[in-house]
Design an enzyme around this catalytic site. Structure first.
Site, PDB file in Angstrom:
ATOM      1  CD  GLU A   1      -3.185   0.553   0.294  1.00 25.45           C
ATOM      2  OE1 GLU A   1      -2.662   1.471  -0.371  1.00 25.45           O
ATOM      3  OE2 GLU A   1      -4.408   0.406   0.395  1.00 25.45           O
TER       4      GLU A   1
ATOM      5  CG  ASP B   1      -6.080   8.824   6.713  1.00 24.92           C
ATOM      6  OD1 ASP B   1      -5.895   9.007   7.925  1.00 24.92           O
ATOM      7  OD2 ASP B   1      -6.655   9.660   5.990  1.00 24.92           O
TER       8      ASP B   1
ATOM      9  CE  LYS C   1      -2.487  11.061   5.478  1.00 19.77           C
ATOM     10  NZ  LYS C   1      -3.588  11.902   4.993  1.00 19.77           N
TER      11      LYS C   1
ATOM     12  CB  VAL D   1       1.744  13.472   1.788  1.00 17.98           C
ATOM     13  CG1 VAL D   1       2.095  14.036   3.152  1.00 17.98           C
ATOM     14  CG2 VAL D   1       1.299  12.019   1.916  1.00 17.98           C
TER      15      VAL D   1
HETATM   16  P1  IMP Z   1      -7.923   4.862   4.578  1.00 17.86           P
HETATM   17  O1  IMP Z   1      -8.968   3.872   4.149  1.00 17.86           O
HETATM   18  O2  IMP Z   1      -8.482   5.969   5.422  1.00 17.86           O
HETATM   19  O3  IMP Z   1      -6.730   4.218   5.237  1.00 17.86           O
HETATM   20  O4  IMP Z   1      -7.458   5.610   3.271  1.00 17.86           O
HETATM   21  C1  IMP Z   1      -6.504   5.094   2.471  1.00 17.86           C
HETATM   22  C2  IMP Z   1      -6.537   5.672   1.066  1.00 17.86           C
HETATM   23  O5  IMP Z   1      -6.894   7.072   1.019  1.00 17.86           O
HETATM   24  C3  IMP Z   1      -5.133   5.586   0.532  1.00 17.86           C
HETATM   25  O6  IMP Z   1      -4.879   4.330  -0.066  1.00 17.86           O
HETATM   26  C4  IMP Z   1      -5.091   6.744  -0.423  1.00 17.86           C
HETATM   27  O7  IMP Z   1      -5.613   6.356  -1.661  1.00 17.86           O
HETATM   28  C5  IMP Z   1      -5.992   7.788   0.192  1.00 17.86           C
HETATM   29  N1  IMP Z   1      -5.208   8.745   1.018  1.00 17.86           N
HETATM   30  C6  IMP Z   1      -5.270   8.897   2.369  1.00 17.86           C
HETATM   31  N2  IMP Z   1      -4.430   9.861   2.785  1.00 17.86           N
HETATM   32  C7  IMP Z   1      -3.812  10.323   1.666  1.00 17.86           C
HETATM   33  C8  IMP Z   1      -2.805  11.337   1.446  1.00 17.86           C
HETATM   34  O8  IMP Z   1      -2.295  12.026   2.353  1.00 17.86           O
HETATM   35  N3  IMP Z   1      -2.423  11.523   0.153  1.00 17.86           N
HETATM   36  C9  IMP Z   1      -2.932  10.805  -0.887  1.00 17.86           C
HETATM   37  N4  IMP Z   1      -3.863   9.853  -0.721  1.00 17.86           N
HETATM   38  C10 IMP Z   1      -4.303   9.617   0.545  1.00 17.86           C
HETATM   39 MG    MG Z   2      -3.898   3.287  -1.625  1.00 18.69          MG
END
Ligand code: IMP
Ligand code: MG
Length: 184
Positions: free
Chosen positions: A104, A108, A136, A158
């Site tokens: 990955e 986040d 993060k 980012v």
């Molecule tokens: P999660 O499901 O909240 O962990 O989100 C993950 C997905 O959101 C990542 O695989 C990215 O595609 C997108 N994402 C989350 N934070 C960022 C960032 O800071 N920059 C770019 N994409 C992000």
């Molecule tokens: Mg991703």
């Protein structure tokens, strides 16, 4: 550095430099090589964001690995994930008996990954691990650990090194803060 990068007002400070990226990815490659000796893994890249990291990491692993890709899309906003994810491109390879490492770009909330993990675990891999370039700090809402983490960063948005806003910035060679606010 590419001239357009320095003149883009939406690009903020460097979060991780190219030198830091290559040093850390070398470490991760050595660690995975050691952990998977005698049982070469299948690397599963999550498109599109992980493509640059995967290309570099794969070449730092000194084992006869296999590669495959998946693409997922979250419902709703691109960045505020609900955890409800749709598989847009599925794997070509059967996971039965394989040592799977999901690659990955960034974790986040971890909800996207939680969904993927559940779906892949149901396919009978011999083992399962996750390697994310970025994590993060303090944002995770899932109930498992990421096995390999490149860098833990502040919860800022980012871009670069594979990561985008509306398909831009993926070819930045380093990671930078995006100053345009979180894209919807
Ligand atoms: P999660 O499901 O909240 O962990 O989100 C993950 C997905 O959101 C990542 O695989 C990215 O595609 C997108 N994402 C989350 N934070 C960022 C960032 O800071 N920059 C770019 N994409 C992000
Ligand atoms: Mg991703």
């Amino acid at each position: 550095m590419q001239a357009w990068v320095e003149s883009d007002p939406l690009l903020g400070p460097v979060v991780v430099s190219t030198e830091q990226l290559s040093a850390r990815i070398g470490d991760l490659g050595r660690e995975i090589t050691k952990d998977y000796e005698g049982r070469p893994p299948l690397l599963v890249g999550v498109l599109k964001g992980a493509f640059v990291f995967l290309a570099d990491l794969a070449r730092e692993i000194d084992l006869p690995i296999e590669l495959d890709f998946m693409a997922v899309a979250s419902y709703g906003s691109a960045t505020k994930t609900s955890g409800v994810v749709r598989i847009v491109k599925d794997l070509d390879i059967d996971l039965t008996g394989r040592h799977v490492i999901v690659i990955e770009d960034i974790v986040d909330s971890g909800l996207t990954l939680a969904y993927l993990r559940k779906s892949l675990l149901a396919r009978g891999p011999e083992s399962f691990a996750v390697c994310s370039l970025l994590l993060k700090s303090g944002q995770q809402r899932m109930n498992f650990e990421v096995d390999y983490v490149g860098f833990e960063i502040e919860p800022l948005f980012v871009v670069g090194y594979g990561m985008d806003v509306a398909e831009r910035y993926r070819n930045l060679p380093d990671l930078r803060v995006y100053l345009g606010g979180e894209p919807e």
